[in-house]
Design a protein around this motif. Structure first.
Motif, mmCIF file in Angstrom:
data_model
loop_
_atom_site.group_PDB
_atom_site.id
_atom_site.type_symbol
_atom_site.label_atom_id
_atom_site.label_comp_id
_atom_site.label_asym_id
_atom_site.label_seq_id
_atom_site.Cartn_x
_atom_site.Cartn_y
_atom_site.Cartn_z
ATOM 1 N N GLY A 284 0.772 -1.239 0.000
ATOM 2 C CA GLY A 284 0.000 0.000 0.000
ATOM 3 C C GLY A 284 0.798 1.282 0.000
ATOM 4 N N ASP A 285 2.101 1.234 -0.276
ATOM 5 C CA ASP A 285 2.892 2.472 -0.273
ATOM 6 C C ASP A 285 3.047 3.059 -1.672
ATOM 7 N N ARG A 286 2.339 2.486 -2.649
ATOM 8 C CA ARG A 286 2.320 2.955 -4.036
ATOM 9 C C ARG A 286 3.644 2.744 -4.767
ATOM 10 N N TYR A 287 4.463 1.851 -4.247
ATOM 11 C CA TYR A 287 5.685 1.438 -4.927
ATOM 12 C C TYR A 287 5.612 -0.066 -5.183
ATOM 13 N N PRO A 288 6.034 -0.523 -6.349
ATOM 14 C CA PRO A 288 5.917 -1.959 -6.646
ATOM 15 C C PRO A 288 6.872 -2.794 -5.794
ATOM 16 N N ASN A 289 6.316 -3.867 -5.228
ATOM 17 C CA ASN A 289 7.130 -4.815 -4.468
ATOM 18 C C ASN A 289 7.453 -6.067 -5.281
ATOM 19 N N ARG A 290 6.585 -6.374 -6.228
ATOM 20 C CA ARG A 290 6.786 -7.539 -7.094
ATOM 21 C C ARG A 290 6.358 -7.182 -8.511
ATOM 22 N N TYR A 291 6.996 -7.811 -9.472
ATOM 23 C CA TYR A 291 6.560 -7.707 -10.869
ATOM 24 C C TYR A 291 6.050 -9.070 -11.294
ATOM 25 N N VAL A 292 4.783 -9.114 -11.708
ATOM 26 C CA VAL A 292 4.136 -10.385 -12.033
ATOM 27 C C VAL A 292 3.582 -10.323 -13.451
ATOM 28 N N ASN A 293 3.334 -11.500 -14.031
ATOM 29 C CA ASN A 293 2.739 -11.534 -15.364
ATOM 30 C C ASN A 293 1.223 -11.414 -15.270
ATOM 31 N N ALA A 294 0.573 -11.390 -16.412
ATOM 32 C CA ALA A 294 -0.871 -11.153 -16.442
ATOM 33 C C ALA A 294 -1.638 -12.303 -15.795
ATOM 34 N N THR A 295 -1.126 -13.507 -15.899
ATOM 35 C CA THR A 295 -1.799 -14.653 -15.292
ATOM 36 C C THR A 295 -1.847 -14.501 -13.777
ATOM 37 N N THR A 296 -0.725 -14.110 -13.161
ATOM 38 C CA THR A 296 -0.684 -13.907 -11.714
ATOM 39 C C THR A 296 -1.531 -12.705 -11.313
ATOM 40 N N ALA A 297 -1.515 -11.651 -12.136
ATOM 41 C CA ALA A 297 -2.329 -10.474 -11.843
ATOM 42 C C ALA A 297 -3.809 -10.821 -11.838
ATOM 43 N N THR A 298 -4.230 -11.664 -12.784
ATOM 44 C CA THR A 298 -5.626 -12.078 -12.835
ATOM 45 C C THR A 298 -5.992 -12.915 -11.613
ATOM 46 N N ALA A 299 -5.098 -13.829 -11.237
ATOM 47 C CA ALA A 299 -5.367 -14.708 -10.096
ATOM 48 C C ALA A 299 -5.501 -13.922 -8.794
ATOM 49 N N ASN A 300 -4.862 -12.760 -8.704
ATOM 50 C CA ASN A 300 -4.905 -11.958 -7.484
ATOM 51 C C ASN A 300 -5.847 -10.759 -7.586
ATOM 52 N N GLY A 301 -6.630 -10.712 -8.653
ATOM 53 C CA GLY A 301 -7.635 -9.661 -8.790
ATOM 54 C C GLY A 301 -7.071 -8.264 -8.912
ATOM 55 N N LEU A 302 -5.951 -8.113 -9.622
ATOM 56 C CA LEU A 302 -5.293 -6.808 -9.691
ATOM 57 C C LEU A 302 -5.847 -5.903 -10.788
ATOM 58 N N TRP A 303 -6.757 -6.376 -11.604
ATOM 59 C CA TRP A 303 -7.260 -5.549 -12.705
ATOM 60 C C TRP A 303 -8.335 -4.571 -12.269
ATOM 61 N N SER A 304 -8.923 -4.763 -11.115
ATOM 62 C CA SER A 304 -9.999 -3.880 -10.674
ATOM 63 C C SER A 304 -9.451 -2.486 -10.404
ATOM 64 N N PRO A 305 -10.326 -1.471 -10.448
ATOM 65 C CA PRO A 305 -9.859 -0.098 -10.171
ATOM 66 C C PRO A 305 -9.180 0.027 -8.815
ATOM 67 N N LYS A 306 -9.553 -0.824 -7.872
ATOM 68 C CA LYS A 306 -8.942 -0.782 -6.551
ATOM 69 C C LYS A 306 -7.802 -1.784 -6.428
ATOM 70 N N GLY A 307 -7.273 -2.219 -7.551
ATOM 71 C CA GLY A 307 -6.140 -3.124 -7.533
ATOM 72 C C GLY A 307 -4.874 -2.394 -7.125
ATOM 73 N N ARG A 308 -3.762 -3.092 -7.227
ATOM 74 C CA ARG A 308 -2.506 -2.511 -6.746
ATOM 75 C C ARG A 308 -1.420 -2.533 -7.810
ATOM 76 N N ILE A 309 -1.771 -2.358 -9.041
ATOM 77 C CA ILE A 309 -0.774 -2.239 -10.098
ATOM 78 C C ILE A 309 -0.358 -0.775 -10.187
ATOM 79 N N VAL A 310 0.896 -0.501 -9.891
ATOM 80 C CA VAL A 310 1.378 0.880 -9.863
ATOM 81 C C VAL A 310 2.492 1.139 -10.875
ATOM 82 N N ALA A 311 2.904 0.106 -11.594
ATOM 83 C CA ALA A 311 3.982 0.271 -12.575
ATOM 84 C C ALA A 311 3.896 -0.837 -13.615
ATOM 85 N N LEU A 312 4.546 -0.603 -14.718
ATOM 86 C CA LEU A 312 4.654 -1.606 -15.775
ATOM 87 C C LEU A 312 6.125 -1.780 -16.120
ATOM 88 N N ARG A 313 6.486 -2.998 -16.462
ATOM 89 C CA ARG A 313 7.825 -3.260 -16.992
ATOM 90 C C ARG A 313 7.648 -3.927 -18.349
#
Length: 273
Positions: free
Chosen positions: A181-210
């Motif tokens: 919750g500090d708005r800095y990325p702690n992990r970089y994951v692929n789209a499959t992992t992002a989907t499994a953790n529900g990160l696509w919602s507006p309240k998700g926690r994706i703060v950067a792209l690589r």
């Protein structure tokens, strides 16, 4: 008594020595010329690869950094996870990504500055009217051209895709996950992992792209002497991509180079996380 002088010509040995030196100099000059030509041709191929890679990364950065701009807090800054955020699990398979962002009206106003009016990936103003919001969905993915090479494609609002850069062998995306919750990325994951953790919602926690691409010289080929033997593998983010020599050859005829970039999604700071 008069002294008679005699003029003598060059001896056979002198002629042979002169001819030998001439042949050696001519051969050396010829080799320098051929080496220069091959070096120039190789440099052109390397330059083409660098241009393809840098152009692709610059174009991706310019658009992806806008994700979430001027969207409502309950609006997703990404596309449909099931179709537009696909993650290639097979070795060497390419990813695709779609982002959504908005623009304030006034693109036709000469007084408009860059903070009010935004363009899509094709360089067109983002359109809208009184009933339709000024926003667009921009999607990037790879496609095979009619000539057989891969090229980076862009489509706007599911419209006709246009090529942006040629010679892109693979395109990979990782998502910066803010786990604390500090708005800095702690992990970089692929789209499959992002989907499994529900990160696509507006309240998700994706703060950067690589993002990463493997660029090649496209239709430009290396001189024979500059080609490398056998297959070669390149690590592009989470994928190892292997390139093979063309049919009928044991050597790679193109130059390859990996380009990566990390993009902070600063426009998502206003979205509740």
């Amino acid at each position: 008594m008069a002294t008679r002088t005699h003029q003598t010509g060059m001896s056979l040995i002198s002629l042979l020595i002169g001819a030998t030196i001439g042949i050696l100099l001519t051969g050396a000059a010829g080799k320098v010329y051929l080496d220069s030509r091959m070096a120039f041709a190789a440099n052109e191929v390397v330059s083409a690869t660098m241009e393809n890679g840098r152009f692709a990364i610059d174009d991706l950065r310019r658009t992806l950094v806008m994700a979430g701009r001027l969207l409502q807090p309950d609006a997703s800054p990404f596309g449909d996870a099931s179709t537009e955020m696909l993650d290639g699990q097979d070795p060497g398979a390419s990813d695709r990504i779609a982002v959504i962002y908005g623009s304030k009206e006034g693109c036709d106003d000469s007084a408009t500055d860059a903070n009010r009016c935004q363009l899509d990936c094709l360089g067109n103003p983002i359109d809208g009217d009184n009933t339709t919001p000024y926003q667009a969905k921009i999607e990037f993915y790879l496609s095979t051209s009619a000539q057989g090479g891969n090229q980076l494609m862009c489509s706007v609002d599911d419209g006709h895709p246009e090529p942006l850069a040629s010679g892109i062998e693979t395109f990979q995306v990782l998502y910066g996950w803010d786990t604390d919750g500090d708005r800095y990325p702690n992990r970089y994951v692929n789209a499959t992992t992002a989907t499994a953790n529900g990160l696509w919602s507006p309240k998700g926690r994706i703060v950067a792209l690589r993002i990463g691409v493997l660029a090649s010289s496209a239709d430009m080929t290396l001189p024979q002497t500059a080609r490398t033997e056998g297959e070669k593998s390149f690590v592009v983010l989470d994928v190892t991509h292997t390139v093979s020599p063309p049919s009928g050859s044991s050597k790679l005829d193109k130059y390859y180079r990996v380009y990566t970039s990390t993009i902070s999604l600063r426009n998502l700071e206003a979205v509740e996380q």
